[in-house]
Design an enzyme around this catalytic site. Structure first.
Site, PDB file in Angstrom:
ATOM      1  N   ARG A  88      11.494  -5.880   4.923  1.00 11.65           N
ATOM      2  CA  ARG A  88      11.283  -4.435   4.726  1.00 11.65           C
ATOM      3  C   ARG A  88      12.329  -3.638   5.508  1.00 11.65           C
ATOM      4  NH1 ARG A  88       5.334  -2.205   5.276  1.00 11.65           N
ATOM      5  NH2 ARG A  88       5.374  -3.463   7.175  1.00 11.65           N
ATOM      6  N   ARG A 130      -9.089   1.127   9.003  1.00  9.72           N
ATOM      7  CA  ARG A 130      -8.735  -0.261   9.272  1.00  9.72           C
ATOM      8  C   ARG A 130      -9.824  -0.988  10.045  1.00  9.72           C
ATOM      9  NH1 ARG A 130      -2.850   0.350   8.734  1.00  9.72           N
ATOM     10  NH2 ARG A 130      -1.769  -1.590   9.140  1.00  9.72           N
ATOM     11  N   ARG A 150      -0.179  -9.325  13.043  1.00  7.14           N
ATOM     12  CA  ARG A 150      -0.750  -8.233  12.255  1.00  7.14           C
ATOM     13  C   ARG A 150      -1.643  -8.763  11.144  1.00  7.14           C
ATOM     14  NH1 ARG A 150       4.523  -5.485  10.784  1.00  7.14           N
ATOM     15  NH2 ARG A 150       3.310  -4.126   9.456  1.00  7.14           N
ATOM     16  N   ARG A 156      11.735  -2.064  11.057  1.00  7.07           N
ATOM     17  CA  ARG A 156      10.682  -1.750  12.030  1.00  7.07           C
ATOM     18  C   ARG A 156      10.576  -2.897  13.034  1.00  7.07           C
ATOM     19  NH1 ARG A 156       5.505  -0.127   8.410  1.00  7.07           N
ATOM     20  NH2 ARG A 156       4.504  -1.263  10.111  1.00  7.07           N
ATOM     21  N   LYS A 198       0.838  -1.213   0.000  1.00  2.45           N
ATOM     22  CA  LYS A 198       0.000   0.000   0.000  1.00  2.45           C
ATOM     23  C   LYS A 198       0.871   1.260   0.000  1.00  2.45           C
ATOM     24  CE  LYS A 198      -2.078  -1.128   3.839  1.00  2.45           C
ATOM     25  NZ  LYS A 198      -1.370  -2.405   4.088  1.00  2.45           N
TER      26      LYS A 198
HETATM   27  P1  ADP Z   1       1.643  -1.713   7.377  1.00  2.00           P
HETATM   28  O1  ADP Z   1       2.094  -0.698   6.363  1.00  2.00           O
HETATM   29  O2  ADP Z   1       2.619  -2.827   7.503  1.00  2.00           O
HETATM   30  O3  ADP Z   1       0.254  -2.183   7.138  1.00  2.00           O
HETATM   31  P2  ADP Z   1       1.286   0.543   9.103  1.00  2.00           P
HETATM   32  O4  ADP Z   1       2.505   1.369   9.014  1.00  2.00           O
HETATM   33  O5  ADP Z   1       0.124   0.933   8.266  1.00  2.00           O
HETATM   34  O6  ADP Z   1       1.678  -0.964   8.769  1.00  2.00           O
HETATM   35  O7  ADP Z   1       0.791   0.434  10.592  1.00  2.00           O
HETATM   36  C1  ADP Z   1       1.678   0.126  11.635  1.00  2.00           C
HETATM   37  C2  ADP Z   1       0.905   0.045  12.945  1.00  2.00           C
HETATM   38  O8  ADP Z   1       0.323   1.325  13.239  1.00  2.00           O
HETATM   39  C3  ADP Z   1      -0.292  -0.901  12.933  1.00  2.00           C
HETATM   40  O9  ADP Z   1       0.098  -2.255  13.227  1.00  2.00           O
HETATM   41  C4  ADP Z   1      -1.152  -0.303  14.041  1.00  2.00           C
HETATM   42  O10 ADP Z   1      -0.640  -0.610  15.331  1.00  2.00           O
HETATM   43  C5  ADP Z   1      -0.960   1.192  13.809  1.00  2.00           C
HETATM   44  N1  ADP Z   1      -1.977   1.709  12.866  1.00  2.00           N
HETATM   45  C6  ADP Z   1      -1.746   2.220  11.628  1.00  2.00           C
HETATM   46  N2  ADP Z   1      -2.886   2.608  11.042  1.00  2.00           N
HETATM   47  C7  ADP Z   1      -3.891   2.333  11.933  1.00  2.00           C
HETATM   48  C8  ADP Z   1      -5.296   2.485  11.909  1.00  2.00           C
HETATM   49  N3  ADP Z   1      -5.936   3.004  10.850  1.00  2.00           N
HETATM   50  N4  ADP Z   1      -5.986   2.101  13.010  1.00  2.00           N
HETATM   51  C9  ADP Z   1      -5.381   1.596  14.084  1.00  2.00           C
HETATM   52  N5  ADP Z   1      -4.053   1.399  14.163  1.00  2.00           N
HETATM   53  C10 ADP Z   1      -3.289   1.773  13.100  1.00  2.00           C
HETATM   54  P1  ADP Z   2       2.212  -1.912   3.147  1.00  2.00           P
HETATM   55  O1  ADP Z   2       2.190  -0.416   3.173  1.00  2.00           O
HETATM   56  O2  ADP Z   2       0.983  -2.491   2.493  1.00  2.00           O
HETATM   57  O3  ADP Z   2       2.502  -2.527   4.469  1.00  2.00           O
HETATM   58  P2  ADP Z   2       4.789  -1.627   1.758  1.00  2.00           P
HETATM   59  O4  ADP Z   2       4.539  -0.724   0.617  1.00  2.00           O
HETATM   60  O5  ADP Z   2       5.532  -1.096   2.921  1.00  2.00           O
HETATM   61  O6  ADP Z   2       3.408  -2.365   2.189  1.00  2.00           O
HETATM   62  O7  ADP Z   2       5.569  -2.913   1.173  1.00  2.00           O
HETATM   63  C1  ADP Z   2       5.994  -3.972   2.026  1.00  2.00           C
HETATM   64  C2  ADP Z   2       7.421  -4.364   1.633  1.00  2.00           C
HETATM   65  O8  ADP Z   2       7.386  -5.042   0.354  1.00  2.00           O
HETATM   66  C3  ADP Z   2       8.370  -3.207   1.446  1.00  2.00           C
HETATM   67  O9  ADP Z   2       9.646  -3.626   1.872  1.00  2.00           O
HETATM   68  C4  ADP Z   2       8.343  -2.915  -0.051  1.00  2.00           C
HETATM   69  O10 ADP Z   2       9.571  -2.403  -0.520  1.00  2.00           O
HETATM   70  C5  ADP Z   2       8.082  -4.296  -0.633  1.00  2.00           C
HETATM   71  N1  ADP Z   2       7.177  -4.307  -1.797  1.00  2.00           N
HETATM   72  C6  ADP Z   2       6.113  -3.514  -2.044  1.00  2.00           C
HETATM   73  N2  ADP Z   2       5.506  -3.862  -3.185  1.00  2.00           N
HETATM   74  C7  ADP Z   2       6.186  -4.942  -3.663  1.00  2.00           C
HETATM   75  C8  ADP Z   2       6.036  -5.776  -4.840  1.00  2.00           C
HETATM   76  N3  ADP Z   2       5.038  -5.568  -5.716  1.00  2.00           N
HETATM   77  N4  ADP Z   2       6.920  -6.777  -5.003  1.00  2.00           N
HETATM   78  C9  ADP Z   2       7.920  -6.985  -4.105  1.00  2.00           C
HETATM   79  N5  ADP Z   2       8.119  -6.249  -3.006  1.00  2.00           N
HETATM   80  C10 ADP Z   2       7.254  -5.228  -2.782  1.00  2.00           C
END
Ligand code: ADP
Ligand code: ADP
Ligand code: ZN
Length: 223
Positions: free
Chosen positions: A133, A94, A177, A166, A19
């Protein structure tokens, strides 16, 4: 289809689906503003704000920060003028409660969500992506040690900042998660499907192929 601004998009999908990666690309390509609730929480953590301290315990466990604080944080953020053309919501909403709150806050601005691209990815793929990541401590740029590595190991291509892992990207937390995603976030798929906003994109492809599919999907609301 011709369309007026603001164009608000919501990206849904499991953690690790890409995302953030896609939101950053779309921000540049479409001139919309990416807002990541996770980034906002991490900024608060870094600055040791009260909100950051509250959020930390939830984030460390891979659980969701309570709806009321999350909603208030985003509601405040979207007031700013950089959101006028439209927002790419990344990681928010979420929960169903957050989704309903977002509809209400946009309605107050006489706007609404235009499209909800859902990044569809398999469990093994997102677990693998997340555990490799790496994030820039300085500018927040995101890398992947196997699929999207920096030119120099441990160093950000953009700003030469230090890359870190992270703490919630550890294998144990990643599984929790994903569990939280299925339980609390995946109902949003049905919520947006019912509103005729959902469009599924195959996220199990390389970054550029996903980006092409995303652009194709959003074309209907942008042109
Ligand atoms: P990812 O990109 O791997 O999905 P995020 O960076 O979006 O992770 O989120 C990291 C953490 O921040 C989540 O596991 C949660 O604890 C918190 N968080 C982020 N967005 C939300 C949300 N919309 N509602 C509740 N908690 C959130
Ligand atoms: P989210 O915000 O949904 O948690 P991220 O954009 O942070 O996801 O992506 C998760 C990890 O996977 C990051 O390390 C990113 O560089 C990698 N990544 C994202 N998209 C792809 C893809 N299409 N193929 C391989 N790796 C990816
Ligand atoms: Zn950087």
């Amino acid at each position: 289809m011709a369309s007026a601004y603001p164009v608000h998009l919501v990206l849904v999908g499991p953690p690790g689906a890409g995302k953030g990666t896609q939101a950053v690309m779309l921000e540049r390509e479409l001139g919309l503003k990416q807002i990541s609730s996770g980034d906002l929480f991490r900024e608060n953590l870094k600055n040791q704000t009260e909100l950051g301290q509250l959020a930390q315990a939830y984030m460390d466990r891979g659980e969701l920060v309570p709806d009321n604080v999350t909603i208030a944080m985003v509601a405040e953020r979207i007031q700013r003028s950089d959101c006028a053309k439209g927002v790419i919501f990344d990681g928010f909403p979420r929960t169903l409660e957050q989704a309903k709150a977002l509809d209400e806050m946009l309605a107050l601005q006489d706007s609404e969500i235009r499209l909800v691209p859902a990044l569809v990815s398999s469990d093994e793929v997102v677990i693998d992506r997340m555990t490799g990541r790496r994030v820039c401590r300085n500018c927040g740029a995101v890398y992947q040690i196997s699929y999207n590595p920096p030119k120099v190991e441990g160093v950000c291509d953009v700003c030469s900042g230090e890359l870190y892992q992270r703490s919630d990207d550890s294998p144990e937390t990643v599984r929790n998660r994903l569990y939280v995603y299925y339980k609390q976030t995946s109902p949003l798929i049905g919520y947006y499907f019912a509103k005729n906003l959902l469009v599924r994109v195959n996220a199990d492809q390389p970054i550029d192929a996903v980006n092409q599919a995303m652009l194709q999907a959003v074309k209907v609301v942008i042109e």
